[in-house]
Design a protein around this motif. Structure first.
Motif, short mmCIF file in Angstrom:
data_model
loop_
_atom_site.label_atom_id
_atom_site.label_comp_id
_atom_site.label_asym_id
_atom_site.label_seq_id
_atom_site.Cartn_x
_atom_site.Cartn_y
_atom_site.Cartn_z
N GLU A 108 0.86 -1.18 0.00
CA GLU A 108 0.00 0.00 0.00
C GLU A 108 0.90 1.23 0.00
OE1 GLU A 108 -2.60 -0.10 3.30
OE2 GLU A 108 -3.55 -2.00 2.76
N GLY A 109 0.81 2.00 -1.04
CA GLY A 109 1.61 3.21 -1.07
C GLY A 109 3.05 2.93 -1.49
N ASP A 110 3.97 3.54 -0.78
CA ASP A 110 5.37 3.61 -1.19
C ASP A 110 6.19 2.44 -0.65
OD1 ASP A 110 7.83 4.38 -2.02
OD2 ASP A 110 7.88 6.26 -0.88
N LEU A 111 6.72 1.61 -1.53
CA LEU A 111 7.58 0.49 -1.13
C LEU A 111 8.94 0.97 -0.62
CD1 LEU A 111 7.31 -2.49 -3.65
CD2 LEU A 111 6.95 -2.52 -1.19
N ASN A 112 9.24 2.23 -0.81
CA ASN A 112 10.53 2.75 -0.37
C ASN A 112 10.49 3.30 1.06
OD1 ASN A 112 11.75 2.55 -3.13
ND2 ASN A 112 10.14 4.04 -3.60
N ARG A 113 9.28 3.35 1.63
CA ARG A 113 9.12 3.93 2.96
C ARG A 113 9.80 3.06 4.02
NH1 ARG A 113 5.39 4.12 7.30
NH2 ARG A 113 4.27 2.33 6.47
N LEU A 114 10.38 3.71 5.03
CA LEU A 114 11.02 3.02 6.14
C LEU A 114 10.09 3.11 7.35
CD1 LEU A 114 14.63 4.49 5.73
CD2 LEU A 114 13.72 2.37 4.75
N ASP A 115 9.50 1.99 7.73
CA ASP A 115 8.52 1.99 8.81
C ASP A 115 9.23 2.19 10.14
OD1 ASP A 115 6.68 1.00 10.89
OD2 ASP A 115 5.44 0.38 9.19
N GLY A 116 8.84 3.24 10.87
CA GLY A 116 9.47 3.55 12.15
C GLY A 116 9.26 2.50 13.21
N ASN A 117 8.33 1.58 12.99
CA ASN A 117 8.08 0.49 13.91
C ASN A 117 9.21 -0.53 13.89
OD1 ASN A 117 6.33 -0.83 15.80
ND2 ASN A 117 5.70 -2.27 14.20
N VAL A 118 9.98 -0.53 12.80
CA VAL A 118 10.99 -1.58 12.57
C VAL A 118 12.41 -1.03 12.51
CG1 VAL A 118 11.73 -3.40 10.97
CG2 VAL A 118 9.28 -2.99 11.34
N TRP A 119 12.57 0.11 11.87
CA TRP A 119 13.91 0.64 11.62
C TRP A 119 14.44 1.43 12.82
CZ3 TRP A 119 16.58 -0.34 7.04
CH2 TRP A 119 15.84 -1.02 6.07
N SER A 120 15.76 1.53 12.90
CA SER A 120 16.37 2.32 13.97
C SER A 120 15.99 3.79 13.80
CB SER A 120 17.90 2.15 13.97
OG SER A 120 18.48 2.76 12.83
N SER A 121 16.10 4.53 14.88
CA SER A 121 15.52 5.88 14.92
C SER A 121 16.18 6.86 13.96
CB SER A 121 15.60 6.43 16.34
OG SER A 121 16.95 6.45 16.79
N THR A 122 17.42 6.63 13.53
CA THR A 122 18.06 7.58 12.62
C THR A 122 18.00 7.14 11.17
OG1 THR A 122 20.30 6.62 12.69
CG2 THR A 122 19.70 8.13 14.47
N ALA A 123 17.35 6.02 10.88
CA ALA A 123 17.25 5.55 9.49
C ALA A 123 16.40 6.52 8.68
CB ALA A 123 16.66 4.15 9.45
N SER A 124 16.90 6.89 7.50
CA SER A 124 16.17 7.81 6.63
C SER A 124 16.71 7.62 5.21
CB SER A 124 16.35 9.26 7.08
OG SER A 124 17.71 9.64 6.99
N ARG A 125 16.20 8.42 4.30
CA ARG A 125 16.70 8.38 2.93
C ARG A 125 17.22 9.75 2.52
NH1 ARG A 125 16.02 3.69 0.16
NH2 ARG A 125 14.34 2.27 0.80
N THR A 126 18.25 9.75 1.70
CA THR A 126 18.79 10.99 1.16
C THR A 126 17.82 11.53 0.11
OG1 THR A 126 19.95 9.86 -0.64
CG2 THR A 126 21.13 10.12 1.46
N PRO A 127 17.99 12.78 -0.33
CA PRO A 127 17.12 13.30 -1.39
C PRO A 127 17.14 12.45 -2.66
CG PRO A 127 18.28 15.10 -0.32
CD PRO A 127 18.86 13.82 0.23
N ASP A 128 18.27 11.76 -2.94
CA ASP A 128 18.31 10.91 -4.13
C ASP A 128 17.90 9.47 -3.83
OD1 ASP A 128 20.53 10.19 -2.68
OD2 ASP A 128 21.96 10.39 -4.32
N GLY A 129 17.41 9.22 -2.61
CA GLY A 129 16.79 7.93 -2.33
C GLY A 129 17.63 6.89 -1.64
N GLU A 130 18.87 7.20 -1.31
CA GLU A 130 19.72 6.19 -0.69
C GLU A 130 19.47 6.12 0.83
OE1 GLU A 130 24.44 4.86 -0.43
OE2 GLU A 130 23.81 6.46 -1.80
#
Length: 478
Positions: A22-44
């Motif tokens: 549902e929605g974006d497969l690139n999303r990082l679910d905060g329920n699972v990932w460590s608190s500083t996990a994110s993506r750069t503007p180019d998606g990494e």
């Protein structure tokens, strides 16, 4: 069971717990990932402010990555949550980090700085704790088959407790302590008969397994400990299992231990009750893991109820969280090597496609899916993708059909060789249970924080393994 949902992207091969995309497969679910996990503007993927590609370029692939800020915050938060919950019922509480989850010298120091003691389960873990400078009085030694050498090292170092797991062990500890002229505090590990809602290998308090003493045997153990001048009965210990989401199991164990403690108090003091650990975490976005605040309040309420019902005074309460602190802080990075589509026949006729995505690690760096059937999830780490979702199974490169890293998940259709994959919630029981099966490297462990990365434990390579082989002669193989 198959997933009955009608999502246009869902697969009939998907298990019921796997949510259709549902929605974006690139999303990082905060329920699972460590608190500083994110993506750069180019998606990494960014972990602790460091790009996934940079981490693998510097430290090699696969790689264990520990989010230092996340792990420290979880340790401090656990200590604060349990202190507040038990202060409200008039009890003193202490937390010991369960080092078997994930241990290095740095991690032991982080735990001490967060106010936690340390729980070790072998002489090797004890040596790491001592090398880290942990105060021996804040270390407890576990194990169902402690050697005399391990016991001697513990007594010599002045450990705060040794957890007794058999009648024979009482005699060994007593003899060693007497030889050294020490009085060693010990706790009795009880098999409380509580069945945790978890895998049978993870439930450690049902009757037919190797840990702990029944209450009848524990009566004999307590009497014998009190007979020996070289031993002090510190308290009672119970551990009902791992990956537990509810406070009720701890309450049931507390009730049994507190009633037994009330009986033992007739013969002398029993100042401490250790209710173990095993607090569950979310491995999948669909997992509904409790917060430590909620779990602490729930367990404290159960302990208060039992003390009131038994008319018991409030002992010092100890817990041993490990997974809840280390698990969410860890992420494993892999490089995709090959992909393969497999047509799977369906019971009602026809077939469905499953894509196998093979990475450069596997069961040697995460044995839990093969050992326990544990489920993990994965996301692309080097880029984002707008491609349609495809049901995948992420597998390793070992010569085993059960070499599975992620049983079922959806990744973008265009996942391809040389892509980077990240598997979150791998901070507990992955590096600590790793092997060199098929002579693969044991990945390095790096800590990331505020945009920088440093090695905690270096990669163990084939050169290291060959150096341990007495038939290897470097000159002949150069």
């Amino acid at each position: 069971m198959q997933n009955p949902t009608a999502s246009p992207f869902s697969s009939p091969l998907a298990p019921t717990w796997l949510r259709p995309p549902e929605g974006d497969l690139n999303r990082l679910d905060g329920n699972v990932w460590s608190s500083t996990a994110s993506r750069t503007p180019d998606g990494e993927l960014l972990l602790g402010g460091v790009r996934a590609s940079e981490l693998l370029e510097r430290f090699g692939s696969p790689l264990y990555v520990v989010d230092e800020a996340d792990m420290r915050t979880r340790a401090e938060g656990a200590a604060a949550a349990f202190a507040e919950a038990f202060r409200a019922i008039g009890a003193e509480v202490e937390l010991h980090y369960a080092s078997k989850a994930f241990l290095s010298i740095d991690i032991a120091r982080w735990m001490a700085e967060a106010g936690l003691g340390l729980d070790v389960a072998s002489g090797g873990e004890l040596e790491v704790a001592l090398a880290a400078g942990i105060e021996p009085a804040r270390i407890g030694l576990h194990g169902n088959n402690k050697s005399r050498a391990e016991i001697r090292r513990a007594v010599e170092a002045g450990l705060g407790s040794i957890i007794v797991d058999s009648l024979q062990e009482i005699e060994r500890i007593g003899e060693v302590a007497a030889e050294l002229g020490r009085v060693q505090p010990v706790m009795i590990r009880l098999n409380a008969g509580i069945h945790a809602s978890t895998h049978s290998y993870l439930a450690t308090s049902h009757e037919d397994q190797k840990f702990g003493l029944t209450f009848d045997v524990a009566r004999t153990a307590a009497a014998r400990i009190r007979e020996l001048d070289s031993l002090e009965l510190l308290g009672l210990h119970s551990h009902i299992g791992s990956s537990i989401y509810e406070a009720a199991g701890f309450g049931a164990a507390a009730e049994k231990l507190m009633r037994f403690r009330a009986e033992l108090l007739e013969g002398g003091p029993v100042p401490e009750v250790n209710l173990g650990g095993g607090f569950g975490i979310a491995y999948l976005p669909s997992d509904d893991a409790p917060t430590l605040d909620a779990l602490a309040r729930g367990i404290a309420g159960e302990v208060a109820r039992v003390c009131e019902e038994t008319g018991s005074d409030m002992p010092r309460i100890t817990f041993e969280p490990g997974r809840a602190i280390a698990g969410p802080a860890g992420t494993t990075l892999y490089t995709v090597g090959t992909t393969k589509d497999v047509s799977v026949p369906l019971e009602g006729g026809g077939a469905a496609r499953r894509r196998y995505v093979a990475v450069d690690g596997g069961m040697s760096d995460n044995i839990r899916p093969a050992l326990y059937g544990s489920n993990y999830c994965a996301r692309l780490a080097n880029r984002v993708s707008e491609a349609a979702p495809q049901l995948v199974r992420v597998v390793g490169k070992h010569c085993e059909s059960g070499d599975i890293v992620v049983h079922d998940d959806y990744l973008p259709e265009d996942v391809a060789p040389d892509d980077l994959l990240a598997v979150p919630a791998t901070g507990a029981y992955c590096w600590s249970m790793a092997s060199h099966y098929n002579y693969l490297d044991r990945p390095a462990v790096v800590a990331v924080r505020d945009g920088s990365a440093r090695t905690l434990v270096r990669r163990i390579t084939i050169d290291d393994l060959l150096a341990a082989d007495t038939a290897w002669t470097p000159e002949e193989n150069s």
